[in-house]
Structures are given as C-alpha cells and as structure tokens.
Design a protein around this motif. Structure first.
Motif, PDB file in Angstrom:
ATOM      1  N   GLY A  71      -0.596   1.065 -41.262  1.00 42.67           N
ATOM      2  CA  GLY A  71      -1.964   1.193 -40.775  1.00 42.67           C
ATOM      3  C   GLY A  71      -2.140   2.401 -39.877  1.00 42.67           C
ATOM      4  N   VAL A  72      -1.152   2.645 -39.015  1.00 42.12           N
ATOM      5  CA  VAL A  72      -1.222   3.795 -38.113  1.00 42.12           C
ATOM      6  C   VAL A  72      -1.097   5.092 -38.907  1.00 42.12           C
ATOM      7  N   ALA A 130      -1.585  -1.312 -46.257  1.00 40.40           N
ATOM      8  CA  ALA A 130      -1.562  -1.969 -44.948  1.00 40.40           C
ATOM      9  C   ALA A 130      -2.431  -3.222 -44.951  1.00 40.40           C
ATOM     10  N   LYS A 131      -3.561  -3.173 -45.671  1.00 42.34           N
ATOM     11  CA  LYS A 131      -4.427  -4.355 -45.733  1.00 42.34           C
ATOM     12  C   LYS A 131      -3.779  -5.485 -46.517  1.00 42.34           C
ATOM     13  N   GLN A 161       0.414  -6.927 -41.015  1.00 45.67           N
ATOM     14  CA  GLN A 161      -0.514  -5.974 -40.411  1.00 45.67           C
ATOM     15  C   GLN A 161      -1.950  -6.368 -40.715  1.00 45.67           C
ATOM     16  N   LYS A 209      -5.299  -4.158 -40.145  1.00 49.55           N
ATOM     17  CA  LYS A 209      -4.953  -2.745 -39.959  1.00 49.55           C
ATOM     18  C   LYS A 209      -5.272  -1.965 -41.236  1.00 49.55           C
ATOM     19  N   GLY A 210      -5.462  -0.685 -41.084  1.00 48.57           N
ATOM     20  CA  GLY A 210      -5.650   0.180 -42.236  1.00 48.57           C
ATOM     21  C   GLY A 210      -7.082   0.414 -42.642  1.00 48.57           C
TER      22      GLY A 210
END
Length: 92
Positions: free
Chosen positions: A2-3, A42-43, A48, A51-52
């Motif tokens: 995600g980051v 990420a989803k 996570q 995130k994303g």
C-alpha cells in the motif's frame, strides 16, 4: 504494498504533470500503471485492509493525464508539421 502504491502514485502524478510539459507524460503513465497494480494487490491482501486506495486513485489520475498529454503532444507536432509543410509548399 500500500505504501509503495502511494509513493509510486505521487511520483506518477508529479511526473505526468511536469513531464507533460516536456513531452514525457508516458513516464508518469508507466509509474501510474505500476501504482494501480500495487494498489489492487494491497487491497486484496487481508493484512493490509484499507490500504492501497490512495495509490490506486493517484495512479489512475496520472495514467489518464499522461495519456492525454502524450496524445496532445503528438497532435501538436502533427499540426506543426502540416503548417510547416504548407508554408514551404507556398514558397515554391
């Protein structure tokens, strides 16, 4: 992931806007596609959750802007070529 998606999304936005001026909008488009892929991955990852999404949105906007600026640059170059050719033909 995600980051990484968010970082690439921001980089793609900046390079699409700045690169669009210098006919390099395709660089932002490539980073945008990678940001979208990482955002989707990420989803899907349960660890996570949530995130994303921001990276995906930035990537989509950058991809659209990069494509639009690249097409506009090609159209502008074609118009300039046509105008120059018409001018040169009128001189002969």
């Amino acid at each position: 992931m995600g980051v990484a998606s968010l970082v690439l999304g921001i980089i793609s936005l900046v390079s699409s806007v700045v690169g669009g001026v210098f006919s390099l909008g395709w660089v932002g488009s490539i980073c945008g596609v990678i940001a979208i892929v990482l955002g989707v991955l990420a989803k899907k990852d349960a660890a996570q959750a949530g995130k994303g999404k921001a990276g995906m949105i930035c990537g989509i906007i950058a991809l659209a802007w990069g494509v639009i600026s690249t097409v506009a640059c090609i159209a502008c170059a074609a118009c300039a070529y046509g105008a120059a050719e018409g001018y040169l033909n009128s001189l002969m």
